[in-house]
Design an enzyme around this catalytic site. Structure first.
Site, mmCIF file in Angstrom:
data_model
loop_
_atom_site.group_PDB
_atom_site.id
_atom_site.type_symbol
_atom_site.label_atom_id
_atom_site.label_comp_id
_atom_site.label_asym_id
_atom_site.label_seq_id
_atom_site.Cartn_x
_atom_site.Cartn_y
_atom_site.Cartn_z
ATOM 1 N N PRO A 72 0.849 -1.273 0.044
ATOM 2 C CA PRO A 72 -0.080 -0.225 -0.033
ATOM 3 C C PRO A 72 0.876 1.271 -0.116
ATOM 4 O O PRO A 72 0.441 2.329 -0.660
ATOM 5 C CB PRO A 72 -0.911 -0.185 1.456
ATOM 6 C CG PRO A 72 -0.906 -1.592 1.654
ATOM 7 C CD PRO A 72 0.421 -2.048 0.969
ATOM 8 N N GLY A 85 5.213 1.506 -3.880
ATOM 9 C CA GLY A 85 4.848 0.947 -5.369
ATOM 10 C C GLY A 85 5.768 1.531 -6.208
ATOM 11 O O GLY A 85 6.992 0.487 -6.107
ATOM 12 N N SER A 86 6.183 2.456 -6.598
ATOM 13 C CA SER A 86 7.155 3.014 -7.579
ATOM 14 C C SER A 86 8.420 2.901 -6.886
ATOM 15 O O SER A 86 9.537 2.451 -7.118
ATOM 16 C CB SER A 86 7.016 4.410 -8.249
ATOM 17 O OG SER A 86 6.093 4.168 -9.040
ATOM 18 N N ILE A 92 -1.267 -8.073 -6.301
ATOM 19 C CA ILE A 92 -0.611 -9.202 -6.513
ATOM 20 C C ILE A 92 -1.385 -10.215 -7.755
ATOM 21 O O ILE A 92 -2.242 -10.890 -7.255
ATOM 22 C CB ILE A 92 -0.161 -10.064 -5.172
ATOM 23 C CG1 ILE A 92 0.507 -8.898 -4.166
ATOM 24 C CG2 ILE A 92 0.857 -11.211 -5.725
ATOM 25 C CD1 ILE A 92 1.648 -8.414 -4.912
ATOM 26 N N GLU A 130 5.085 -3.560 -13.728
ATOM 27 C CA GLU A 130 6.452 -3.884 -13.754
ATOM 28 C C GLU A 130 7.157 -2.362 -14.208
ATOM 29 O O GLU A 130 8.316 -2.403 -14.802
ATOM 30 C CB GLU A 130 6.598 -4.658 -14.798
ATOM 31 C CG GLU A 130 5.926 -6.125 -14.637
ATOM 32 C CD GLU A 130 6.618 -7.428 -15.085
ATOM 33 O OE1 GLU A 130 7.616 -7.274 -15.593
ATOM 34 O OE2 GLU A 130 5.857 -8.331 -15.155
HETATM 35 C C1 LIG Z 1 -3.107 -5.281 -12.816
HETATM 36 C C2 LIG Z 1 -1.949 -5.062 -11.937
HETATM 37 C C3 LIG Z 1 -1.176 -6.042 -11.666
HETATM 38 C C4 LIG Z 1 0.072 -6.119 -10.808
HETATM 39 N N1 LIG Z 1 0.904 -7.182 -10.485
HETATM 40 C C5 LIG Z 1 1.588 -6.976 -9.535
HETATM 41 C C6 LIG Z 1 2.299 -7.982 -9.277
HETATM 42 O O1 LIG Z 1 2.123 -9.192 -9.616
HETATM 43 N N2 LIG Z 1 3.502 -8.057 -8.117
HETATM 44 C C7 LIG Z 1 3.561 -6.751 -7.549
HETATM 45 O O2 LIG Z 1 4.298 -6.619 -6.506
HETATM 46 N N3 LIG Z 1 2.913 -5.621 -8.008
HETATM 47 C C8 LIG Z 1 2.097 -5.692 -9.175
HETATM 48 N N4 LIG Z 1 1.501 -4.405 -9.437
HETATM 49 C C9 LIG Z 1 1.837 -3.072 -8.817
HETATM 50 C C10 LIG Z 1 2.380 -2.349 -9.667
HETATM 51 O O3 LIG Z 1 3.684 -2.844 -10.138
HETATM 52 C C11 LIG Z 1 2.321 -0.913 -9.143
HETATM 53 O O4 LIG Z 1 0.893 -0.586 -9.348
HETATM 54 C C12 LIG Z 1 3.159 0.094 -10.006
HETATM 55 O O5 LIG Z 1 4.711 -0.450 -9.742
HETATM 56 C C13 LIG Z 1 3.109 1.341 -9.774
HETATM 57 O O6 LIG Z 1 3.032 1.644 -8.119
HETATM 58 P P1 LIG Z 1 1.644 2.310 -7.308
HETATM 59 O O7 LIG Z 1 0.584 1.920 -8.180
HETATM 60 O O8 LIG Z 1 1.834 2.334 -5.913
HETATM 61 O O9 LIG Z 1 1.958 3.745 -8.015
HETATM 62 P P2 LIG Z 1 2.735 5.062 -7.276
HETATM 63 O O10 LIG Z 1 4.297 4.568 -7.163
HETATM 64 O O11 LIG Z 1 1.832 5.685 -6.378
HETATM 65 O O12 LIG Z 1 2.837 6.132 -8.586
HETATM 66 C C14 LIG Z 1 1.880 7.027 -8.847
HETATM 67 C C15 LIG Z 1 2.174 7.952 -10.053
HETATM 68 O O13 LIG Z 1 3.508 8.585 -9.552
HETATM 69 C C16 LIG Z 1 4.394 8.468 -10.466
HETATM 70 N N5 LIG Z 1 5.616 8.512 -9.802
HETATM 71 C C17 LIG Z 1 6.079 7.770 -8.632
HETATM 72 N N6 LIG Z 1 7.374 8.086 -8.168
HETATM 73 C C18 LIG Z 1 8.034 8.923 -9.373
HETATM 74 C C19 LIG Z 1 9.145 9.390 -9.571
HETATM 75 N N7 LIG Z 1 10.215 9.230 -8.912
HETATM 76 N N8 LIG Z 1 9.249 10.404 -10.572
HETATM 77 C C20 LIG Z 1 8.099 10.491 -11.578
HETATM 78 N N9 LIG Z 1 6.992 9.866 -11.434
HETATM 79 C C21 LIG Z 1 7.014 9.192 -10.193
HETATM 80 C C22 LIG Z 1 4.251 7.104 -11.049
HETATM 81 O O14 LIG Z 1 4.763 6.909 -12.354
HETATM 82 C C23 LIG Z 1 2.554 7.364 -11.215
HETATM 83 O O15 LIG Z 1 2.328 8.050 -12.324
HETATM 84 C C24 LIG Z 1 0.329 -4.780 -10.327
HETATM 85 C C25 LIG Z 1 -0.381 -3.515 -10.586
HETATM 86 C C26 LIG Z 1 -1.604 -3.799 -11.270
HETATM 87 C C27 LIG Z 1 -2.688 -2.612 -11.495
#
Ligand SMILES: Cc1cc2nc3c(=O)[nH]c(=O)nc-3n(C[C@H](O)[C@H](O)[C@H](O)COP(=O)(O)OP(=O)(O)OC[C@H]3O[C@@H](n4cnc5c(N)ncnc54)[C@H](O)[C@@H]3O)c2cc1C
Length: 382
Positions: free
Chosen positions: A127, A130-131, A156, A363
């Protein structure tokens, strides 16, 4: 290991026929039911799709990265939800084990992963992480001969069906970033591990994501993947590879959308002639074709470099960035070429338009790929 050219051509042809004859006809039903039928999953197992990337000695097909990408392109020509059924076994759910596993870990799990008997998931996202995935908060405390895991993983893929999770957790709370994270193999039936409901998503119905909650989950020390503190390295190497696979799937979807758009444009008549004869339609076809060719070339070239043992962090991020953004533009143009038919469900174009949106997010988002490309380019001096 690369296949000889005849076996490779046969494999690609088999996948192409499976996609055209078995998967394409049931795409709409899978989306409506939000489920890939069990008998189709059994057929995927029979074709060896769960084991594409697993070494031969553990029962897999042991494809080179280039071969995996060629198969990925064919798979992209059916709804991406189908690929998701075995995608974690081929990529993020198995490759940590292939790259960093001990012989005992490999013997125990890889044959089942290759056959599809064991479904795998990769649990990095949380939660609050993410990134910024190096900031994971899930804790793994060492207590004698086992670790105790506590925390929540989010979104996941395949968690509902998974038998085995690769989980990134913080073993050293004093080290805030990547160095404090370790990777663990956690079987689904371990007490304290619970999987949440399937989330409603924008697209790719039939593929499922869930929360995975760890409450006092005891994991034996021998289930740690790699050394303590190596977990982030495991995750990043797995993702480098996964990004190429995703790029290939994006190319496949784009090629399919192009074929559908061309067929429609040649058949649909307005102003007394097929819309394909209108230069403004041709311009959209030309732009989509050019971009799809560029993404195919970048993806396969990077795969060959990786097969030759070169580091491809920059190129894999560039391929994932370009291919995922490209397929978004191609899908948008396909809706435009189909006109009203592109917006209604029967033609399947609006479904693919929604399906491909996730490729720019998971990814690693497009922004994160740009961060990687810029960082690596600056390091290389151009
Ligand atoms: C269908 C689906 C399948 C998935 N499967 C998996 C899985 O199997 N295993 C797993 O571990 N995860 C999985 N994920 C998670 C996915 O990898 C994350 O959603 C993704 O990495 C983005 O993280 P977040 O959603 O927390 O977005 P955030 O990190 O909160 O990002 C929100 C926005 O801010 C931007 N941002 C964040 N940091 C920066 C920066 N430094 N510079 C510029 N912009 C930035 C992002 O690019 C994005 O536009 C899945 C997600 C989905 C929706």
């Amino acid at each position: 290991m690369a296949l000889d050219s005849e076996t490779r051509a046969q494999l690609i042809d088999t996948v192409r026929r499976f996609v055209a004859e078995r998967l394409r006809p049931i795409e709409a039903k899978v989306a409506d039911d939000n489920q890939v039928p069990d008998e189709v999953i059994e057929e995927m197992k029979g074709l060896g799709l769960f084991g594409l990337s697993i070494p031969e000695e553990y029962g897999g097909l042991d494809l080179s990265m280039e071969e995996e990408c060629l198969v990925g392109i064919e798979l992209g020509k059916a709804s991406p939800a189908f690929r998701s059924a075995f995608g974690t076994n081929v990529g993020i759910g198995s490759q940590g084990l292939v790259m960093f596993g001990t012989e005992a870990q490999k013997q125990k799990y890889l044959p089942g992963i290759a056959s599809g008997e064991i479904v795998t998931s990769f649990a990095l996202t949380e939660p609050e992480a993410g990134s910024d995935s190096a900031s994971v908060q899930t804790r793994a405390r060492l207590e004698g001969d086992h670790y105790v895991l506590d925390g929540t993983k989010r979104y996941i893929t395949n968690a509902g069906r998974a038998h085995l999770f690769t989980v990134m957790a913080r073993t050293n709370p004093d080290v805030k970033g990547a160095g404090g994270v370790s990777a663990f193999l956690v079987p689904r039936d371990t007490p304290g591990l619970t999987v949440g409901k399937s989330e409603k998503k924008m697209g790719q119905q039939g593929a499922h994501i869930h929360d995975v909650v760890f409450e006092g989950v005891k994991v034996p020390v021998e289930n740690r993947l790699g050394e303590e503190g190596q977990g982030f390295r495991v995750a990043m190497q797995v993702l480098d590879r996964g990004r190429l696979h995703i790029s290939a799937v994006c190319v496949g979807v784009a090629e399919r959308l192009l074929a559908d758009s061309v067929a429609y444009a040649q058949e649909r008549k307005q102003f007394g002639k097929p819309i394909a004869e209108q230069q403004l339609i041709q311009a959209m076809i030309a732009d989509s074709k050019t971009e799809a060719l560029a993404a195919r070339a970048l993806t396969l070239e990077t795969a060959r470099k990786r097969d030759a043992g070169e580091g491809v962090t920059l190129e894999a991020a560039a391929a994932k960035l370009y291919a995922s953004e490209m397929v978004g533009r191609v899908a948008d143009r396909a809706v435009q070429i189909f006109g009203g038919a592109g917006y209604v469900a029967d033609y399947g174009i609006e479904r693919l338009y929604r399906d491909v949106r996730i490729f720019r997010i998971y990814e690693g988002t497009s922004e994160i790929q740009r961060v990687i490309v810029a960082r690596e380019t600056l390091k290389r001096g151009g």
